[in-house]
Scaffold this active site. Sequence first.
Site, PDB file in Angstrom:
ATOM      1  N   HIS A 203       0.806  -1.230   0.000  1.00  0.00           N
ATOM      2  CA  HIS A 203       0.000   0.000   0.000  1.00  0.00           C
ATOM      3  C   HIS A 203       0.834   1.272   0.000  1.00  0.00           C
ATOM      4  CE1 HIS A 203       0.715  -0.804   4.307  1.00  0.00           C
ATOM      5  NE2 HIS A 203       0.754   0.510   4.406  1.00  0.00           N
TER       6      HIS A 203
HETATM    7  N1  UDP Z   1      -1.741  -5.777   9.784  1.00  0.00           N
HETATM    8  C1  UDP Z   1      -2.967  -6.285  10.205  1.00  0.00           C
HETATM    9  N2  UDP Z   1      -3.899  -6.635   9.260  1.00  0.00           N
HETATM   10  C2  UDP Z   1      -3.654  -6.532   7.928  1.00  0.00           C
HETATM   11  C3  UDP Z   1      -2.396  -6.033   7.502  1.00  0.00           C
HETATM   12  C4  UDP Z   1      -1.462  -5.649   8.455  1.00  0.00           C
HETATM   13  O1  UDP Z   1      -3.203  -6.404  11.403  1.00  0.00           O
HETATM   14  O2  UDP Z   1      -4.544  -6.874   7.114  1.00  0.00           O
HETATM   15  C5  UDP Z   1      -0.755  -5.358  10.794  1.00  0.00           C
HETATM   16  C6  UDP Z   1       0.603  -6.025  10.697  1.00  0.00           C
HETATM   17  O3  UDP Z   1       0.630  -7.190  11.489  1.00  0.00           O
HETATM   18  C7  UDP Z   1       1.547  -4.962  11.224  1.00  0.00           C
HETATM   19  C8  UDP Z   1       0.870  -3.678  10.886  1.00  0.00           C
HETATM   20  O4  UDP Z   1      -0.486  -3.989  10.583  1.00  0.00           O
HETATM   21  O5  UDP Z   1       1.651  -5.066  12.638  1.00  0.00           O
HETATM   22  C9  UDP Z   1       1.551  -3.051   9.688  1.00  0.00           C
HETATM   23  O6  UDP Z   1       0.803  -1.992   9.288  1.00  0.00           O
HETATM   24  P1  UDP Z   1       0.989  -1.285   7.883  1.00  0.00           P
HETATM   25  O7  UDP Z   1       1.528  -2.239   6.901  1.00  0.00           O
HETATM   26  O8  UDP Z   1      -0.311  -0.607   7.608  1.00  0.00           O
HETATM   27  O9  UDP Z   1       2.001  -0.138   8.218  1.00  0.00           O
HETATM   28  P2  UDP Z   1       3.552   0.080   8.014  1.00  0.00           P
HETATM   29  O10 UDP Z   1       4.233  -0.860   8.948  1.00  0.00           O
HETATM   30  O11 UDP Z   1       3.875  -0.154   6.598  1.00  0.00           O
HETATM   31  O12 UDP Z   1       3.761   1.494   8.404  1.00  0.00           O
END
Ligand code: UDP
Length: 356
Positions: A203
């Site tokens: 995303h």
């Molecule tokens: N996550 C979740 N459900 C989903 C996708 C991700 O609970 O369908 C959790 C994942 O385990 C992690 C966090 O969301 O702890 C990551 O979030 P995201 O990818 O939105 O953010 P980023 O880490 O890229 O900032």
Amino acid sequence: MKVLTVIGNRPQFIKAAAVSPKLREQHEEVMVHTGQHFDDELSAVFFSELGLPAPERQLNVSGGSNTSQAGRMLLALEPVIDETRPDVVLVYGDTNSTLAGAIAGAEAGIPIAHVEAGMRSFDRSMPEERNRVLTDHVSALLLCSSEVAVSNLRAELVAGNVELVGDVMVDVARAIWPRARGRSDLLAARSLTSGEYVLVTAHRAGNVDDPGRLLRLVELLLAIPHPLVFPLHPRTRARLEAAELLDRLRGAGHVQLTPPLGYVEFATLVCHAGAVLTDSGGLQKEAYLAGVPCITLRPSTEWTETVQHGWNVLVDLDRGAALAALERPAPIEHPDLYGDGRAGERVVSALTLFCG
Ligand code: UDP
């Protein structure tokens, strides 16, 4: 001590779940939800599953460009800070909510504490990298997940106090994953076999907002010779629909699209995956914690230790590189890189000492 915590999106709810309940045992916390993620699937589910207290303030700021969103958050935060006069403003990670909380607090003369300070991908074209750097340089207390993060901050000569506390997401993983691992019913419900599917998330703006790159992403996924499960972030779903690419993924027999999942179900899928394919920061680290090889759909990462130890390969959107990386055996060595699961306690101790 009174702490004003500013959070607003999915990974921040997860990180705050390691800190807020402990903080509230000893101190007063006012939690502000900026509204950056507002849908139940990206927000409410994490409060209920992870025992995060309900936010005291809701700013309801979402959508728009990064500048407009951060600007509206700043305007909405100013009166909340004036009214509550906290001893410290606590922010997490690298989002618009992080930056807005840090700048609003600093402008009001309140010290900023940053959890997950010092992470660097050294790619300033990414909004997340700009948010990290700017937040770290207005922070008075920089709480780091790893030794690498500490060295990054030392190299940048930040003005605040730098402390290694470990990674708060490890705390949450240790608390929830043993239960999640046992949920074979969740795999069965999706007809998945442990170790035989690839978990996908994507995303980042750099991958999904550019139609040419989005097409490359879809073609890469269509070429993977394994079952894929792909929980679609709302932003990704919207971009795929607009580019008329959603049906190509839906029509592929090996691709299972789902809505965004709650933490427990997603953790089950992480723990049992044969590999993870992602552009998420948090998921690269979680794949490492789960001992699952990760292939990162970006040219750079802030979780550099995972690459150095051979558990993560950066392929950007190169299909051949992704296919080759999927065939690599997992490394043997798996050192503890991100702490012992007690980072939340250390964050509270560091804040207590700092506010003295
Ligand atoms: N996550 C979740 N459900 C989903 C996708 C991700 O609970 O369908 C959790 C994942 O385990 C992690 C966090 O969301 O702890 C990551 O979030 P995201 O990818 O939105 O953010 P980023 O880490 O890229 O900032």
